[in-house]
Design a protein around this motif. Structure first.
Motif, PDB file in Angstrom:
ATOM      1  N   HIS A  96     -61.004-122.602  15.183  1.00  0.00           N
ATOM      2  CA  HIS A  96     -62.249-121.831  15.206  1.00  0.00           C
ATOM      3  C   HIS A  96     -63.125-122.303  14.058  1.00  0.00           C
ATOM      4  O   HIS A  96     -62.884-121.976  12.888  1.00  0.00           O
ATOM      5  N   LEU A  97     -64.140-123.076  14.377  1.00  0.00           N
ATOM      6  CA  LEU A  97     -64.976-123.691  13.360  1.00  0.00           C
ATOM      7  C   LEU A  97     -66.223-122.890  13.027  1.00  0.00           C
ATOM      8  O   LEU A  97     -66.908-123.219  12.064  1.00  0.00           O
ATOM      9  N   ALA A  98     -66.542-121.875  13.786  1.00  0.00           N
ATOM     10  CA  ALA A  98     -67.777-121.127  13.572  1.00  0.00           C
ATOM     11  C   ALA A  98     -67.878-120.541  12.154  1.00  0.00           C
ATOM     12  O   ALA A  98     -68.936-120.683  11.519  1.00  0.00           O
ATOM     13  N   PRO A  99     -66.853-119.903  11.602  1.00  0.00           N
ATOM     14  CA  PRO A  99     -66.992-119.370  10.242  1.00  0.00           C
ATOM     15  C   PRO A  99     -67.208-120.465   9.199  1.00  0.00           C
ATOM     16  O   PRO A  99     -67.996-120.292   8.260  1.00  0.00           O
ATOM     17  N   TYR A 100     -66.538-121.597   9.368  1.00  0.00           N
ATOM     18  CA  TYR A 100     -66.705-122.695   8.416  1.00  0.00           C
ATOM     19  C   TYR A 100     -68.094-123.322   8.522  1.00  0.00           C
ATOM     20  O   TYR A 100     -68.705-123.682   7.521  1.00  0.00           O
ATOM     21  N   ALA A 101     -68.598-123.451   9.749  1.00  0.00           N
ATOM     22  CA  ALA A 101     -69.938-124.004   9.945  1.00  0.00           C
ATOM     23  C   ALA A 101     -70.991-123.060   9.368  1.00  0.00           C
ATOM     24  O   ALA A 101     -71.963-123.512   8.755  1.00  0.00           O
ATOM     25  N   ALA A 102     -70.804-121.764   9.545  1.00  0.00           N
ATOM     26  CA  ALA A 102     -71.752-120.794   8.991  1.00  0.00           C
ATOM     27  C   ALA A 102     -71.730-120.826   7.462  1.00  0.00           C
ATOM     28  O   ALA A 102     -72.785-120.778   6.815  1.00  0.00           O
ATOM     29  N   ALA A 103     -70.546-120.927   6.879  1.00  0.00           N
ATOM     30  CA  ALA A 103     -70.443-120.998   5.414  1.00  0.00           C
ATOM     31  C   ALA A 103     -71.082-122.279   4.895  1.00  0.00           C
ATOM     32  O   ALA A 103     -71.793-122.265   3.881  1.00  0.00           O
ATOM     33  N   ALA A 104     -70.868-123.398   5.576  1.00  0.00           N
ATOM     34  CA  ALA A 104     -71.456-124.667   5.149  1.00  0.00           C
ATOM     35  C   ALA A 104     -72.981-124.619   5.241  1.00  0.00           C
ATOM     36  O   ALA A 104     -73.679-125.081   4.332  1.00  0.00           O
ATOM     37  N   ALA A 105     -73.501-124.049   6.323  1.00  0.00           N
ATOM     38  CA  ALA A 105     -74.953-123.941   6.477  1.00  0.00           C
ATOM     39  C   ALA A 105     -75.541-123.026   5.409  1.00  0.00           C
ATOM     40  O   ALA A 105     -76.604-123.323   4.839  1.00  0.00           O
ATOM     41  N   SER A 106     -74.858-121.929   5.096  1.00  0.00           N
ATOM     42  CA  SER A 106     -75.347-121.014   4.051  1.00  0.00           C
ATOM     43  C   SER A 106     -75.381-121.698   2.694  1.00  0.00           C
ATOM     44  O   SER A 106     -76.360-121.564   1.945  1.00  0.00           O
ATOM     45  N   LEU A 107     -74.325-122.428   2.360  1.00  0.00           N
ATOM     46  CA  LEU A 107     -74.298-123.139   1.074  1.00  0.00           C
ATOM     47  C   LEU A 107     -75.365-124.221   1.009  1.00  0.00           C
ATOM     48  O   LEU A 107     -75.974-124.432  -0.047  1.00  0.00           O
ATOM     49  N   LEU A 108     -75.601-124.903   2.118  1.00  0.00           N
ATOM     50  CA  LEU A 108     -76.637-125.927   2.152  1.00  0.00           C
ATOM     51  C   LEU A 108     -78.014-125.316   1.938  1.00  0.00           C
ATOM     52  O   LEU A 108     -78.818-125.821   1.132  1.00  0.00           O
ATOM     53  N   ILE A 109     -78.310-124.221   2.600  1.00  0.00           N
ATOM     54  CA  ILE A 109     -79.605-123.541   2.431  1.00  0.00           C
ATOM     55  C   ILE A 109     -79.741-123.016   1.014  1.00  0.00           C
ATOM     56  O   ILE A 109     -80.802-123.148   0.395  1.00  0.00           O
ATOM     57  N   PHE A 110     -78.673-122.441   0.472  1.00  0.00           N
ATOM     58  CA  PHE A 110     -78.704-121.938  -0.897  1.00  0.00           C
ATOM     59  C   PHE A 110     -78.989-123.078  -1.877  1.00  0.00           C
ATOM     60  O   PHE A 110     -79.786-122.926  -2.811  1.00  0.00           O
ATOM     61  N   GLY A 111     -78.381-124.223  -1.670  1.00  0.00           N
ATOM     62  CA  GLY A 111     -78.613-125.376  -2.540  1.00  0.00           C
ATOM     63  C   GLY A 111     -80.036-125.887  -2.453  1.00  0.00           C
ATOM     64  O   GLY A 111     -80.644-126.250  -3.468  1.00  0.00           O
TER      65      GLY A 111
END
Length: 68
Positions: free
Chosen positions: A37-52
């Protein structure tokens, strides 16, 4: 001389490939859950990218306002 017994057409076949396989009660539509299940990891990666990106924009604006 003994004669070999010939099975009739109505006799059940022996030596079938599934002869020793256990019977299962599971319906045919149920499959094993082997995927990830990659959805939680993809959401976390996208959030960190936007935060950066937001953090980088803030620091560049602060640096630009100090030099002008």
């Amino acid at each position: 001389m003994p004669t070999a017994a010939v099975p009739s057409a109505d006799a059940p076949a022996t030596g079938t490939p599934n002869a020793g396989a256990p019977e299962t009660d599971a319906p045919g539509g149920d499959l094993a859950n082997t995927g990830s299940h990659l959805a939680p990891y993809a959401a976390a990666a996208a959030s960190l990218l936007i935060f950066g990106i937001v953090l980088m924009m803030i620091t560049r604006r602060r640096a630009a306002s100090k030099h002008s």
